[in-house]
Write a protein that holds these residues in place. Structure first.
Motif, PDB file in Angstrom:
ATOM      1  N   THR A 144      56.688 -80.852  24.981  1.00 30.83           N
ATOM      2  CA  THR A 144      57.292 -79.970  23.902  1.00 30.83           C
ATOM      3  C   THR A 144      58.235 -80.855  23.164  1.00 30.83           C
ATOM      4  N   GLN A 171      59.321 -76.328  16.492  1.00 30.87           N
ATOM      5  CA  GLN A 171      58.877 -76.592  17.772  1.00 30.87           C
ATOM      6  C   GLN A 171      57.243 -76.889  17.945  1.00 30.87           C
ATOM      7  N   SER A 187      58.355 -81.543  29.323  1.00 35.03           N
ATOM      8  CA  SER A 187      59.055 -80.952  28.462  1.00 35.03           C
ATOM      9  C   SER A 187      60.485 -81.482  28.376  1.00 35.03           C
ATOM     10  N   CYS A 224      55.716 -73.386  17.183  1.00 37.52           N
ATOM     11  CA  CYS A 224      56.587 -72.276  17.147  1.00 37.52           C
ATOM     12  C   CYS A 224      57.666 -72.716  16.356  1.00 37.52           C
ATOM     13  N   LYS A 271      54.388 -77.745  20.658  1.00 38.63           N
ATOM     14  CA  LYS A 271      53.896 -78.004  22.094  1.00 38.63           C
ATOM     15  C   LYS A 271      52.428 -78.423  22.307  1.00 38.63           C
ATOM     16  N   GLU A 281      63.657 -75.518  25.751  1.00 35.29           N
ATOM     17  CA  GLU A 281      63.792 -74.163  25.529  1.00 35.29           C
ATOM     18  C   GLU A 281      65.088 -73.728  26.208  1.00 35.29           C
ATOM     19  N   GLY A 316      63.661 -69.034  27.076  1.00 33.91           N
ATOM     20  CA  GLY A 316      62.373 -68.720  26.440  1.00 33.91           C
ATOM     21  C   GLY A 316      62.350 -68.894  25.199  1.00 33.91           C
ATOM     22  N   MET A 317      63.453 -69.636  24.488  1.00 37.40           N
ATOM     23  CA  MET A 317      63.199 -69.773  22.920  1.00 37.40           C
ATOM     24  C   MET A 317      63.460 -71.328  22.730  1.00 37.40           C
ATOM     25  N   ALA A 318      62.972 -71.734  21.730  1.00 43.57           N
ATOM     26  CA  ALA A 318      63.009 -73.023  21.405  1.00 43.57           C
ATOM     27  C   ALA A 318      64.503 -73.824  20.827  1.00 43.57           C
ATOM     28  N   GLU A 319      65.094 -74.458  21.433  1.00 45.61           N
ATOM     29  CA  GLU A 319      66.402 -74.861  21.183  1.00 45.61           C
ATOM     30  C   GLU A 319      66.444 -75.113  19.665  1.00 45.61           C
TER      31      GLU A 319
END
Length: 396
Positions: free
Chosen positions: A203, A187, A138, A184, A189, A207, A210-213
């Motif tokens: 990905t 994003q 990732s 998500c 994955k 992240e 813990g959250m997709a940028e």
């Protein structure tokens, strides 16, 4: 053609696909009728020079392509100077890559990190050593350098083009036995496993906590540009682009964007106030302008946002947010916001010399009764608007 019978040619100048595969089990290999010598990077051969000096028969100059004695079905060239590797016998052409050029496990959208043309690797290749562990894939090129490049360029990719990269293993080049796709928001994955047992995760966006940028940046771009989620959602539906849901958008606003805006505003306001205090000590008087804005026009507004601004620098020095229930009516929200803002500024020790507002009768009354020492002026737009109305009335 009779004169060519019994003649031999160098096998090093031909590719593997130039030989007739039906004769692999024979003592000698034969070329296809369409074979043309195309490899000329081999040599020189020491026995060529010796043969030229002694006029030795040409049969000993080159070693011929023979069936390997090991019995595992591989063809080799017995000459020590042969640059070709060992190839397995398969029903389809086999493509290889140099032993010092492996496939990277970094993000497949990085140029040069994934080449799906590598179909398999020969089992007889002594230089091939399978890697049993794979690091999650990732990371991007900027993260490899230790930099969180959140402002890097974003690219829209068709799903078919993206998933075409996940057909072969990034480590050994063998076909993938399974892959799992998880979306998500914006994003994607992909978790994959190949026939050799290698596995990894890729990905499309890094992240953050813990959250997709990319999801956070999408919400921030709409908020900071003054847009709405409806505009973003309509554009994404038209383009068929994956995007975060409406509830996620507002949750991000509440949890991250609004606190960030508030912190930055308070930091800048402290700097502005510190400068205004210094200017006041030097004898400069404060000139402000104020105006209110409601959420809806007319007499049914629920919220009103009143703003006080410095005339010379156009910087916001104070804001007030009001609801119609605390003011009694939607019309009374703007005068109440003005009154609170004036008291707040003067309560911080600032001396207001000139205050510019619209021609509201309620605000004029507040200025006349509660702030008589402050010079009250009207902005030119509202003055011109009132003058035009009087001229139109007189003309009729």
């Amino acid at each position: 053609m009779e004169m060519l019978k019994g003649k031999t040619i160098c096998s090093l100048h031909f590719k593997l696909e130039d030989f007739d595969g039906r004769l692999f089990g024979k003592i000698r290999s034969a070329l296809k009728p369409t074979a043309v010598p195309s490899v000329f990077a081999v040599g020189p051969f020491p026995d060529d020079e010796q043969a030229g000096a002694s006029n030795a028969p040409p049969a000993a100059k080159r070693s011929r392509l023979q069936n390997a004695a090991s019995g595992h079905g591989a063809l080799t060239l017995s000459a020590s100077s042969n640059p070709l590797k060992t190839f397995p016998l398969t029903s389809t052409p086999v493509k290889t890559f140099p032993s010092d050029q492996g496939l990277s496990t970094s993000c497949p959208d990085t140029p040069g990190t994934l080449d799906s043309s590598f179909s398999t690797v020969g089992e007889a290749d002594e230089n091939y050593q399978p890697n049993t562990t794979v690091t999650p894939t990732s990371t991007s090129s900027s993260e490899d350098e230790g930099i969180n490049d959140w402002h890097g360029k974003k690219i829209i990719v068709n799903e078919s083009c993206l998933m075409s990269l996940f057909k072969f293993c990034q480590m050994c080049g063998k076909p993938l036995s399974s892959k799992t796709v998880f979306d998500c928001g914006a994003q994607r994955k992909v978790t994959w496993t190949c026939l050799a047992g290698h596995s990894g995760t890729w990905t499309s966006s890094p992240e953050v906590r813990g959250m997709a940028e990319v999801n956070l940046l999408a919400a921030a771009a709409v908020q900071f540009r003054g847009g709405t989620y409806t505009e973003l959602s309509d554009w994404c539906k038209t383009m068929n682009v994956q995007m975060i849901a409406k509830t996620t958008f507002y949750e991000m606003q509440k949890a991250y964007l609004h606190p960030a805006i508030e912190d930055l505003y308070q930091q800048q306001r402290k700097e502005i106030m510190a400068r205004v205090y210094l200017e006041q000590e030097d004898g400069k008087k404060l000139h402000l302008s104020g105006d209110g804005r409601c959420d809806t026009p007319g007499f049914s507004a629920k919220y009103c946002h009143y703003t006080l601004m410095l005339d010379d620098t156009k910087e916001i020095i104070h804001t007030e947010l009001l609801q119609s229930t605390e003011a009694g009516s939607s019309v009374a929200m703007e005068p109440l916001g003005f009154k609170r803002g004036m008291k707040e500024i003067m309560g911080e020790g600032l001396d207001i010399e000139v205050m510019t507002t619209d021609r509201s009768t309620s605000i004029r009354k507040i200025m006349r009764e509660e702030f008589p020492n402050v010079q009250h002026e009207f902005d030119i737009w509202h003055t011109a608007k009132g003058l035009r109305k009087k001229i139109e009335e007189r003309s009729n």
